[in-house]
Scaffold this motif. Structure first.
Motif, PDB file in Angstrom:
ATOM      1  N   ILE A 196       0.990  -1.501  -0.163  1.00  0.00           N
ATOM      2  CA  ILE A 196      -0.093   0.224   0.180  1.00  0.00           C
ATOM      3  C   ILE A 196       0.980   1.824  -0.028  1.00  0.00           C
ATOM      4  CG2 ILE A 196      -1.516   1.423   1.062  1.00  0.00           C
ATOM      5  CD1 ILE A 196      -2.748  -1.568   2.286  1.00  0.00           C
TER       6      ILE A 196
ATOM      7  N   LEU B 139      -1.005   5.057  -1.709  1.00  0.00           N
ATOM      8  CA  LEU B 139      -2.081   5.023  -2.108  1.00  0.00           C
ATOM      9  C   LEU B 139      -2.620   5.470  -0.327  1.00  0.00           C
ATOM     10  CD1 LEU B 139      -3.398   1.205  -3.105  1.00  0.00           C
ATOM     11  CD2 LEU B 139      -3.156   3.355  -4.335  1.00  0.00           C
TER      12      LEU B 139
ATOM     13  N   ASP C 145      -7.742   8.065  -2.264  1.00  0.00           N
ATOM     14  CA  ASP C 145      -7.555   6.844  -2.977  1.00  0.00           C
ATOM     15  C   ASP C 145      -9.022   5.921  -2.536  1.00  0.00           C
ATOM     16  OD1 ASP C 145      -5.676   8.024  -4.532  1.00  0.00           O
ATOM     17  OD2 ASP C 145      -5.089   7.025  -2.778  1.00  0.00           O
TER      18      ASP C 145
ATOM     19  N   VAL D 248      -9.854   1.420  -2.271  1.00  0.00           N
ATOM     20  CA  VAL D 248      -9.867   0.102  -2.716  1.00  0.00           C
ATOM     21  C   VAL D 248     -10.802  -0.712  -3.283  1.00  0.00           C
ATOM     22  CG1 VAL D 248      -8.799  -0.619  -0.824  1.00  0.00           C
ATOM     23  CG2 VAL D 248      -8.068  -1.722  -2.855  1.00  0.00           C
TER      24      VAL D 248
ATOM     25  N   PHE E   4      -5.621  -1.164   4.803  1.00  0.00           N
ATOM     26  CA  PHE E   4      -6.038   0.584   4.024  1.00  0.00           C
ATOM     27  C   PHE E   4      -6.862   1.045   5.139  1.00  0.00           C
ATOM     28  CE2 PHE E   4      -6.332  -3.695   1.136  1.00  0.00           C
ATOM     29  CZ  PHE E   4      -5.016  -3.360  -0.124  1.00  0.00           C
TER      30      PHE E   4
ATOM     31  N   VAL F 202      -7.572   5.200   3.388  1.00  0.00           N
ATOM     32  CA  VAL F 202      -7.699   4.333   2.449  1.00  0.00           C
ATOM     33  C   VAL F 202      -9.063   3.736   3.243  1.00  0.00           C
ATOM     34  CG1 VAL F 202      -7.637   3.180  -0.265  1.00  0.00           C
ATOM     35  CG2 VAL F 202      -5.529   3.758   0.694  1.00  0.00           C
TER      36      VAL F 202
ATOM     37  N   LYS G  98      -8.312   3.285  -6.852  1.00  0.00           N
ATOM     38  CA  LYS G  98      -6.836   2.828  -7.739  1.00  0.00           C
ATOM     39  C   LYS G  98      -6.264   1.214  -7.399  1.00  0.00           C
ATOM     40  CE  LYS G  98      -5.901   7.389  -8.024  1.00  0.00           C
ATOM     41  NZ  LYS G  98      -7.900   7.515  -7.806  1.00  0.00           N
ATOM     42  N   ALA G  99      -6.928   0.703  -6.924  1.00  0.00           N
ATOM     43  CA  ALA G  99      -6.344  -0.715  -6.680  1.00  0.00           C
ATOM     44  C   ALA G  99      -7.412  -1.346  -6.294  1.00  0.00           C
ATOM     45  CB  ALA G  99      -5.258  -0.889  -5.943  1.00  0.00           C
TER      46      ALA G  99
END
Length: 357
Positions: free
Chosen positions: A33, A38, A42, A44, A58, A63, A91-92
């Motif tokens: 991460i 991130l 952001d 995810v 996260f 995040v 972003k992911a």
């Protein structure tokens, strides 16, 4: 130095360009991460059927986590659920291979993320050594993390590894690793005693005679993998840990045995499949061109059977696992928009695959 030797050995074995060892798999995820940059603002997307430590990693970085429902063939994230959640802030996407199974929508998720220029993180905590189309999983996304906690496919008692073939991510992981804290001597001593206890109660030639005394004498030394604070979503003070040298040496020893142990797991899984089909229980789907490792063998059973797993245990003489007992195991946190995750909570059990042959 044992940690560097372990990283090089894992990278060779896994055919990865870069490998970085950490104190836990969740810390390896935190390193990824950080390397991806991130942070707040952001988003995810992760499966809505996972361990609470995954969304925690996260959230600790600021995040925003969005939960995608799973499919019930391999308990992986559904590509359709992911597609509905993708936004300009995504972003992911995290893809996991639960129980050591290569997830059903693997290719379609990779294609979606490639088209939308979204990073892919592979959660291989249950699946170290699994293959897809001739390659070990973890190579198809941008980065992957693995767990070597004592209940996983191989054990350093506690530990994790992050891998990537991207030199920029490798530089970020190296920086994150350099700023990680060493394990304190007291905790390391307790982890090594836990390793000794596991051997005495599971592998020693005379384990039947010493199992109970060993467990009684050493139970107080066990180190919990996930603290109560983490279950509540709080970041522990000693969260960002590096891997200790004695545990890396244990990892080197384990790596040399892992392929043969995974082959044993696959042989046992074939027996469980036959047993399950005879009783009308649902067996997992195996992706074409995949070679699972079967950390555990998941079964779909009636909810009444999951509530009374002793029915299976008494017939087979093995432990019947009931995790996950909540979508973000073991946290009671609710996950919205994931009905299949709740179906799995009610009907999925799992059997051990590393048993005496």
């Amino acid at each position: 130095e044992p940690v560097r030797a372990y990283e090089r050995a894992f990278a060779r074995w896994n055919a990865s360009r870069h490998a970085f060892a950490f104190g836990k798999g969740r810390v390896a995820l935190s390193g990824i991460i950080s390397a991806m940059g991130l942070g707040p603002g952001d988003e995810v997307i992760i499966p809505g059927f996972t361990c609470v430590v995954v969304p925690n990693a996260f959230r600790f970085a600021g995040v925003t986590v969005r939960f995608a429902d799973i499919e019930l063939d391999t308990y992986g994230p559904s590509v359709d659920a992911i597609r509905r959640l993708v936004s300009a802030r995504t972003k992911a996407v995290l893809v996991h291979h639960l129980f050591g199974l290569v997830c059903l929508d693997y290719d379609r998720i990779l294609d979606l993320c490639h088209t939308r220029r979204i990073r892919v993180i592979e959660d291989c905590a249950h699946a170290t050594g699994a293959r897809y189309r001739g390659q070990r999983i973890g190579h198809f996304g941008d980065a992957a993390f693995y767990s070597s906690e004592h209940s996983k496919v191989f054990s350093t008692v506690q530990g994790g590894m992050a891998t990537t073939n991207d030199p920029e991510l490798a530089r970020g992981l190296a920086e994150f690793q350099r700023s990680s804290s060493p394990l304190d001597p007291g905790t390391l001593s307790r982890l090594l005693r836990t390793c000794r206890k596991d051997y005495l109660t599971n592998a020693h030639p005379h384990r039947a005679l010493i199992r109970h005394p060993a467990a009684l004498c050493m139970s107080s030394s066990a180190v919990a993998s996930t603290t109560a604070d983490e279950v509540r979503g709080n970041r522990p003070d000693n969260y960002r840990l590096s891997l200790a040298a004695p545990l890396a040496e244990l990892g080197l020893s384990q790596l040399s045995k892992l392929d043969s142990l995974n082959a044993r797991r696959r042989r046992q899984a074939a027996k469980w499949r036959e047993w399950a089909e005879e009783r009308g229980y649902g067996a997992p789907w195996i992706a074409p061109e995949s070679e699972p490792v079967f950390l555990r063998y998941p079964l779909t059973v009636p909810a009444a059977v999951k509530r009374r797993p002793r029915v299976i245990e008494e017939e087979l003489g093995v432990e019947c696992g009931v995790w996950f007992t909540s979508p973000l195991h073991p946290s009671p946190e609710r996950v919205e928009g994931c009905p299949n995750a709740y179906t799995a909570v009610e009907t999925c059990v799992n059997l051990p695959c590393l048993v005496p042959e």
